[in-house]
Design a protein around this motif. Structure first.
Motif, mmCIF file in Angstrom:
data_model
loop_
_atom_site.group_PDB
_atom_site.id
_atom_site.type_symbol
_atom_site.label_atom_id
_atom_site.label_comp_id
_atom_site.label_asym_id
_atom_site.label_seq_id
_atom_site.Cartn_x
_atom_site.Cartn_y
_atom_site.Cartn_z
ATOM 1 N N GLU A 112 -6.811 -33.380 45.680
ATOM 2 C CA GLU A 112 -7.804 -34.387 45.322
ATOM 3 C C GLU A 112 -7.841 -34.554 43.811
ATOM 4 O O GLU A 112 -7.968 -33.575 43.065
ATOM 5 N N ILE A 113 -7.694 -35.789 43.358
ATOM 6 C CA ILE A 113 -7.766 -36.119 41.937
ATOM 7 C C ILE A 113 -8.781 -37.245 41.760
ATOM 8 O O ILE A 113 -8.660 -38.294 42.397
ATOM 9 N N ASP A 114 -9.784 -37.011 40.948
ATOM 10 C CA ASP A 114 -10.820 -38.014 40.684
ATOM 11 C C ASP A 114 -11.447 -38.536 41.973
ATOM 12 O O ASP A 114 -11.713 -39.736 42.123
ATOM 13 N N GLY A 115 -11.637 -37.632 42.921
ATOM 14 C CA GLY A 115 -12.291 -37.999 44.171
ATOM 15 C C GLY A 115 -11.400 -38.705 45.171
ATOM 16 O O GLY A 115 -11.876 -39.126 46.230
ATOM 17 N N ALA A 172 0.796 -41.417 44.854
ATOM 18 C CA ALA A 172 0.289 -41.494 43.481
ATOM 19 C C ALA A 172 1.062 -42.555 42.701
ATOM 20 O O ALA A 172 2.184 -42.926 43.070
ATOM 21 N N GLN A 173 0.469 -43.037 41.628
ATOM 22 C CA GLN A 173 1.146 -43.997 40.751
ATOM 23 C C GLN A 173 1.717 -43.230 39.558
ATOM 24 O O GLN A 173 0.970 -42.591 38.809
ATOM 25 N N VAL A 174 3.028 -43.294 39.402
ATOM 26 C CA VAL A 174 3.696 -42.556 38.331
ATOM 27 C C VAL A 174 4.675 -43.486 37.632
ATOM 28 O O VAL A 174 5.538 -44.085 38.282
ATOM 29 N N GLU A 175 4.551 -43.606 36.347
ATOM 30 C CA GLU A 175 5.456 -44.451 35.553
ATOM 31 C C GLU A 175 6.889 -43.940 35.714
ATOM 32 O O GLU A 175 7.118 -42.729 35.750
ATOM 33 N N VAL A 179 -4.424 -43.430 42.464
ATOM 34 C CA VAL A 179 -4.485 -42.356 41.475
ATOM 35 C C VAL A 179 -3.301 -42.479 40.529
ATOM 36 O O VAL A 179 -2.148 -42.487 40.957
ATOM 37 N N VAL A 180 -3.584 -42.581 39.243
ATOM 38 C CA VAL A 180 -2.533 -42.676 38.231
ATOM 39 C C VAL A 180 -2.299 -41.288 37.645
ATOM 40 O O VAL A 180 -3.234 -40.634 37.173
ATOM 41 N N VAL A 181 -1.047 -40.836 37.678
ATOM 42 C CA VAL A 181 -0.722 -39.542 37.078
ATOM 43 C C VAL A 181 -0.662 -39.708 35.564
ATOM 44 O O VAL A 181 0.103 -40.526 35.043
ATOM 45 N N ASN A 182 -1.508 -38.927 34.855
ATOM 46 C CA ASN A 182 -1.595 -39.035 33.399
ATOM 47 C C ASN A 182 -1.566 -37.641 32.783
ATOM 48 O O ASN A 182 -1.361 -36.641 33.481
#
Length: 402
Positions: A166-169, A199-202, A243-246
């Protein structure tokens, strides 16, 4: 029989990924041997491929296509590697991609081809063309285990896994599958493996994360020291979870990705051709990573070590022989310590006085064995996983084409 490995009964769907399998009759009769994977538009795709100089036609096309296009489909076949097949093999792979592209309304270069199986045989195109319509009709998010079975060759069990965090809910899912059992000596990645996340990953970050995870997993296993012509590992990020991976959440995302990759790579070792042992080789306190990995892989590749493991023979001289011949710049054997499981064999380059053959035998009788080498010359450390070398390995490979 795979060593302490029970395949997953469920691999979770990844939003933005659909899969379908079909019995196309490319080589096998009565089993699915074709896989098509649909990737949602806008996804990021990263890949690593074999460094074998006789790399297969699909590897050449994947490398070319990934440079300039965003993939929308993967097409995978088992039974025929389409390797060392010259221009005809390239033409066949490209024609297969073009056919799937025409049926789905994408560009040829948006279809990535993958093959595994016998080297040196031309890949027939007709079975693909015949099977594609039905395969596309069967596309489903919940088809990961069927897909893992379809890409098998000498594997005895399918290899798949899912992990969530879970990332940011919001829940992020990473699912993966792999095939591989023999001709396993990673030199980029190894075998065929496909991992996807919502997840969203550049793209550049995705490629970097894949390379890091590969080095800690698929680049840390060996069965027989042979790098395949067809090895490929693909990582897809659909972004559908929102969810954006940062920088903030990247460490925990990478931890999960690494867990998936390590599980799949270790499953290959557990299901290695003829394996009866799962072996962990740890090298620590090395002067640098190159030294640590050279020593670990020299032990793992040694036929004499691997046959001793198969025989459950606590002949620790074979371990020292392998360590001593490792191609490293320097090695002070007077500092070296060696453990077999919890039993110490060597201290400061000499046999431990309290060691007994019975202690060593208890460790070697286990299905899972750990060998630890401490060089006491620095802080670098690595772990490599391997299998033993049994009669069945010879039989399987001697009869592979029959």
């Amino acid at each position: 029989m795979a060593v302490n490995y029970t395949p997953a009964t469920k691999v979770l769907p990844v939003d933005g990924i659909r899969l379908s399998t079909h019995a196309a009759g490319i080589r096998y009769e009565g089993r699915d041997d074709l896989l098509v994977v649909e990737i949602a538009e806008g996804s990021s795709v990263a890949g690593v491929f074999t460094q074998n100089r006789f790399c297969a036609a699909p590897v050449l096309l994947c490398r070319e296509f990934l440079k300039s296009h965003s993939p929308r489909y993967l097409v995978v076949n088992s039974g025929n590697a389409n390797a060392v097949t010259g221009q005809k093999g390239l033409d066949a792979a490209r024609e297969i991609c073009a056919e799937l592209a025409s049926l789905t309304g994408v560009e040829t270069e948006q279809v990535l081809p993958f093959s595994t199986g016998v080297i040196g045989e031309q890949l027939p195109v007709a079975p693909f063309k015949k099977a594609f319509p039905a395969t596309l009709k069967g596309l489903s998010e919940d088809c990961w285990l069927d897909a893992a079975k379809a890409i098998m060759t000498t594997d005895t069990l399918p290899k798949g896994i899912s992990k969530q965090l879970e990332i940011d809910g919001k829940t992020v899912t990473i699912s993966g599958m792999a095939k591989g059992s023999g001709m396993i000596e990673p030199n980029m990645a190894t075998m065929l493996a496909y991992v996807a996340t919502d997840a969203q990953v550049e793209p550049a970050l995705l490629q970097s994360l894949l390379k890091q995870a590969t080095d800690l997993s698929f680049n840390s296993i060996t069965v027989d020291g042979d790098t395949s012509t067809n090895d490929a590992l693909v990582l897809i990020a659909t972004g559908k979870s929102g969810v954006v991976v940062n920088d903030a959440n990247q460490p925990e995302f990478f931890t999960l990705l690494n867990e998936v990759c390590q599980y799949l790579s270790q499953a290959i070792i557990r299901d290695a051709e003829g394996a009866t042992k799962f072996v962990t080789i740890e090298v620590d306190t090395a002067p640098d990573m190159e030294t640590a990995r050279e020593i670990a892989f020299t032990i793992a590749r040694s036929p004499l070590v691997k046959t001793a493991l198969f025989a459950s023979d606590p002949n620790w001289g074979r371990f020292l022989m392998a360590i001593g011949r490792a191609p490293v710049k320097s090695l002070d054997v007077s500092k070296l310590s060696l453990w077999l499981g919890d039993t110490q064999l060597i201290e400061a380059g000499e046999p431990v006085a309290t060691y007994t053959e019975e202690q060593g035998q208890l460790e070697m009788d286990k299905l899972e064995i750990t060998l630890r080498v401490s060089l006491n010359e620095g802080s670098a450390a690595t772990t490599v996983w391997t299998s033993d070398l049994s009669h069945d390995y010879v039989t399987i490979n001697a009869e592979y084409r029959s």
